[in-house]
Write an enzyme that holds these catalytic residues in place. Structure first.
Site, PDB file in Angstrom:
ATOM      1  N   HIS A  44      67.130 -33.184  60.996  1.00 52.68           N
ATOM      2  CA  HIS A  44      67.367 -32.386  62.258  1.00 52.68           C
ATOM      3  C   HIS A  44      66.115 -32.159  63.014  1.00 52.68           C
ATOM      4  CE1 HIS A  44      71.524 -31.219  62.177  1.00 52.68           C
ATOM      5  NE2 HIS A  44      71.578 -31.248  60.865  1.00 52.68           N
ATOM      6  N   ASP A  46      64.670 -35.027  64.433  1.00 49.76           N
ATOM      7  CA  ASP A  46      64.639 -36.264  65.626  1.00 49.76           C
ATOM      8  C   ASP A  46      64.931 -35.658  67.022  1.00 49.76           C
ATOM      9  OD1 ASP A  46      67.335 -35.820  65.212  1.00 49.76           O
ATOM     10  OD2 ASP A  46      67.973 -37.799  65.193  1.00 49.76           O
ATOM     11  N   SER A  77      88.557 -54.886  61.279  1.00 50.49           N
ATOM     12  CA  SER A  77      87.938 -54.576  60.143  1.00 50.49           C
ATOM     13  C   SER A  77      88.696 -54.470  58.687  1.00 50.49           C
ATOM     14  CB  SER A  77      87.502 -53.210  60.402  1.00 50.49           C
ATOM     15  OG  SER A  77      86.504 -52.627  59.178  1.00 50.49           O
ATOM     16  N   GLY A 135      77.832 -39.867  55.814  1.00 46.81           N
ATOM     17  CA  GLY A 135      76.236 -39.572  56.184  1.00 46.81           C
ATOM     18  C   GLY A 135      75.376 -40.514  55.814  1.00 46.81           C
ATOM     19  N   SER A 137      75.680 -43.539  57.275  1.00 50.14           N
ATOM     20  CA  SER A 137      75.213 -44.277  58.602  1.00 50.14           C
ATOM     21  C   SER A 137      75.990 -45.388  58.672  1.00 50.14           C
ATOM     22  CB  SER A 137      73.851 -44.409  59.105  1.00 50.14           C
ATOM     23  OG  SER A 137      73.852 -44.334  60.358  1.00 50.14           O
ATOM     24  N   GLU A 176      77.369 -45.125  70.665  1.00 60.47           N
ATOM     25  CA  GLU A 176      77.600 -44.301  69.677  1.00 60.47           C
ATOM     26  C   GLU A 176      77.883 -42.845  70.477  1.00 60.47           C
ATOM     27  OE1 GLU A 176      76.723 -43.251  65.741  1.00 60.47           O
ATOM     28  OE2 GLU A 176      75.894 -45.200  65.407  1.00 60.47           O
ATOM     29  N   ASP A 188      69.519 -43.201  62.978  1.00 55.90           N
ATOM     30  CA  ASP A 188      70.120 -44.076  62.199  1.00 55.90           C
ATOM     31  C   ASP A 188      69.847 -45.553  62.814  1.00 55.90           C
ATOM     32  OD1 ASP A 188      71.045 -41.642  61.390  1.00 55.90           O
ATOM     33  OD2 ASP A 188      73.228 -41.888  62.407  1.00 55.90           O
ATOM     34  N   TYR A 245      76.562 -29.708  65.525  1.00 52.10           N
ATOM     35  CA  TYR A 245      75.527 -30.331  65.736  1.00 52.10           C
ATOM     36  C   TYR A 245      74.916 -30.002  67.305  1.00 52.10           C
ATOM     37  CZ  TYR A 245      72.603 -34.518  66.910  1.00 52.10           C
ATOM     38  OH  TYR A 245      71.620 -35.473  67.452  1.00 52.10           O
TER      39      TYR A 245
HETATM   40  P1  ADP Z   1      78.557 -42.212  58.998  1.00 50.42           P
HETATM   41  O1  ADP Z   1      77.982 -42.915  60.015  1.00 50.42           O
HETATM   42  O2  ADP Z   1      77.743 -41.181  58.295  1.00 50.42           O
HETATM   43  O3  ADP Z   1      79.267 -43.297  57.979  1.00 50.42           O
HETATM   44  P2  ADP Z   1      79.964 -41.709  61.227  1.00 50.42           P
HETATM   45  O4  ADP Z   1      81.434 -40.482  61.463  1.00 50.42           O
HETATM   46  O5  ADP Z   1      78.955 -41.563  62.252  1.00 50.42           O
HETATM   47  O6  ADP Z   1      80.005 -41.510  59.954  1.00 50.42           O
HETATM   48  O7  ADP Z   1      80.625 -42.845  61.333  1.00 50.42           O
HETATM   49  C1  ADP Z   1      82.151 -43.197  60.722  1.00 50.42           C
HETATM   50  C2  ADP Z   1      83.001 -44.039  61.770  1.00 50.42           C
HETATM   51  O8  ADP Z   1      82.567 -45.268  62.039  1.00 50.42           O
HETATM   52  C3  ADP Z   1      84.304 -44.283  60.987  1.00 50.42           C
HETATM   53  O9  ADP Z   1      85.135 -43.292  61.132  1.00 50.42           O
HETATM   54  C4  ADP Z   1      84.967 -45.401  61.863  1.00 50.42           C
HETATM   55  O10 ADP Z   1      85.438 -45.017  62.971  1.00 50.42           O
HETATM   56  C5  ADP Z   1      83.316 -46.222  62.116  1.00 50.42           C
HETATM   57  N1  ADP Z   1      83.110 -47.223  61.042  1.00 50.42           N
HETATM   58  C6  ADP Z   1      82.131 -47.264  60.467  1.00 50.42           C
HETATM   59  N2  ADP Z   1      82.107 -48.517  59.583  1.00 50.42           N
HETATM   60  C7  ADP Z   1      83.428 -48.973  59.859  1.00 50.42           C
HETATM   61  C8  ADP Z   1      83.953 -50.178  58.966  1.00 50.42           C
HETATM   62  N3  ADP Z   1      83.420 -50.774  58.222  1.00 50.42           N
HETATM   63  N4  ADP Z   1      85.342 -50.561  59.600  1.00 50.42           N
HETATM   64  C9  ADP Z   1      85.963 -49.579  60.422  1.00 50.42           C
HETATM   65  N5  ADP Z   1      85.310 -48.606  61.036  1.00 50.42           N
HETATM   66  C10 ADP Z   1      83.946 -48.287  60.777  1.00 50.42           C
HETATM   67 MG    MG Z   2      77.215 -42.088  61.907  1.00 42.89          MG
END
Ligand code: ADP
Ligand code: MG
Length: 418
Positions: A44, A46, A77, A135, A137, A176, A188, A245
């Site tokens: 926290h 950045d 995916s 978490g 990324s 994002e 990230d 956040y």
């Molecule tokens: P983190 O970045 O910590 O993993 P976030 O909530 O920022 O968590 O991002 C997670 C989201 O990113 C998922 O809910 C999805 O929408 C997307 N995502 C990330 N990786 C994938 C993947 N391999 N396939 C599909 N969606 C993904």
């Molecule tokens: Mg993320």
């Protein structure tokens, strides 16, 4: 206890190419990948123009891509229902895509918004071993791998230099923030695009710094110190979208305004410049600053941000000197500050950290934004799995979700794989 091994690159290339062919009926133009990240310390900070210190994980997201003639983008995916999503980039607006497809499609949209009109539609398939929503990324692994792939297939020429990658980072961040609607401060994406093996990325988030001067590579060779960095995804719900956040962020901005400074980094720097190495003097000056703030919550938030910014260079020096105990102490201090002053932990994070400390970790802390997500623990080599198991046992005992673990080593940033 689920222990996540990173995908072998060759195998992952085969898998993602296969998903591409199965979905779109033709071969991809190439395969690119980008890593998840874990922030060692500096949480926290950045958005307060502070310092943070991520490493790239060996766990990566792989993308197979081919360009298309029109503005239509199709993405699929291996995570979830494997249903392809189709979106027309022409006429696409802010928040115009729902669900996970907002991340990759948002990148193409952001590049076009930034004036790179040669970017057209594309087909893309994803295969990842980054835990999603933990978490670590997975979102930046997805946006950064997409940005690098689009850079290559549309000949933008940014991927080959650190300076160029900054442009791709901007597009990944915009995807994002503006398409997926998930606030992100840039840590990230910088980690996923700029980290190098065996180094942590010291990221200085002062807005007045140009991007090239905002990072430096700091040696982070766990092996040479006989250490392991254990990461445990608590699987507690990771939700930064519910306003917590933004509330932290705006309270920091209000505090800076009240103190008459541009941002809280200025406060941290002024105190450390005048106090030098005298920790007591620094604490006394910090108390004087906190006295000027109107309420208790704001005082606590500012105390976290300022002390956390101080802890980042302290950790870098401790690690460089091989002072593992001090490095561990700083991990612990960071967690305690996030738990009590910044109030972004949840019981799962606190319990995991506690168990790691009781099982011989030099230090343990939550990492990432909090409200769920992961913890990291600095342990002797060979201790990662037993500590992870102890955490899993305690979670079972308390009726928490089963956690999953992985071993982090400082790995490479986004790159072309095939
Ligand atoms: P983190 O970045 O910590 O993993 P976030 O909530 O920022 O968590 O991002 C997670 C989201 O990113 C998922 O809910 C999805 O929408 C997307 N995502 C990330 N990786 C994938 C993947 N391999 N396939 C599909 N969606 C993904
Ligand atoms: Mg993320």
């Amino acid at each position: 206890m689920q222990y996540l091994e990173p995908l072998n690159a060759k195998e992952a290339v085969g898998k993602v190419a296969e998903l591409f062919v199965d979905t779109f009926g033709a071969a991809p133009k190439g395969v690119w990948s980008a890593p998840g990240r874990v922030n060692l310390i500096g949480e926290h900070t950045d958005y307060n123009a502070g310092l943070c210190l991520p490493i790239a994980l060996p766990h990566r997201t792989f993308i197979a891509v081919a360009p298309r003639e029109s503005g239509v983008a199709r993405v699929v995916s291996s995570f979830g229902d494997r249903k392809p999503v189709t979106v027309d980039l022409d006429g696409l607006k802010v928040r115009g895509v729902d669900g996970w497809a907002a991340y990759p499609i948002g990148v193409a949209w952001a590049l076009r918004q930034a004036g790179f009109e040669t970017v057209k539609g594309f087909d893309a398939a994803f295969v990842s071993c980054v835990p999603v929503g933990g978490g670590l990324s997975s979102s930046a692994a997805m946006t950064c791998s997409t940005a690098l792939a689009l850079d290559d297939i549309y000949g933008l020429g940014f991927g080959g230099s650190d300076e160029g990658r900054v442009k791709l980072i901007e597009a990944a961040m915009k995807a994002e923030n503006d398409m997926a609607g998930a606030s992100t401060g840039g840590l990230d994406q910088n980690a996923s695009m700029r980290c190098t093996p065996n180094h942590a990325l010291l990221l200085d988030c002062r807005p007045e710094l140009d991007a090239l001067h905002s990072v430096s590579q700091q040696p982070f060779d766990l092996d040479s110190l006989g250490l392991e960095l254990l990461v445990v995804d608590t699987q507690a719900s990771h939700q930064l979208n519910d306003g917590q956040y933004e509330a932290r962020r705006s309270m920091c901005e209000d505090a800076a305004k009240t103190l008459g400074v541009e941002n809280l980094r200025v406060v941290a720097d002024r105190i450390s410049q005048s106090a030098g190495d005298d920790a007591d003097a620094a604490q006394a000056s910090l108390s004087d600053v906190l006295d000027k703030l109107p309420d208790e919550t704001m005082k606590k938030r500012v105390r976290h941000v300022v002390t956390e910014i101080w802890r980042v260079p302290q950790f870098v020096h401790a690690f460089a000197a091989g002072d593992v105990k001090e490095a561990g102490r700083l991990f612990n201090a960071s967690h305690d500050s996030l738990a009590h002053d910044y109030e972004v932990t949840v019981p799962e994070l606190d319990v995991a950290v506690d168990v790691a400390r009781h099982h011989g970790a030099y230090g343990a802390r939550m990492t990432g934004g909090g409200f769920g997500g992961s913890i990291i623990a600095l342990v002797d080599k060979g201790k990662g799995r037993p500590v992870a198991q102890a955490i899993a046992d305690e979670f079972a005992h308390r009726g928490f979700h089963a956690p999953r673990a992985l071993a982090a080593v400082a790995s490479d940033s986004a790159r072309r794989e095939a």
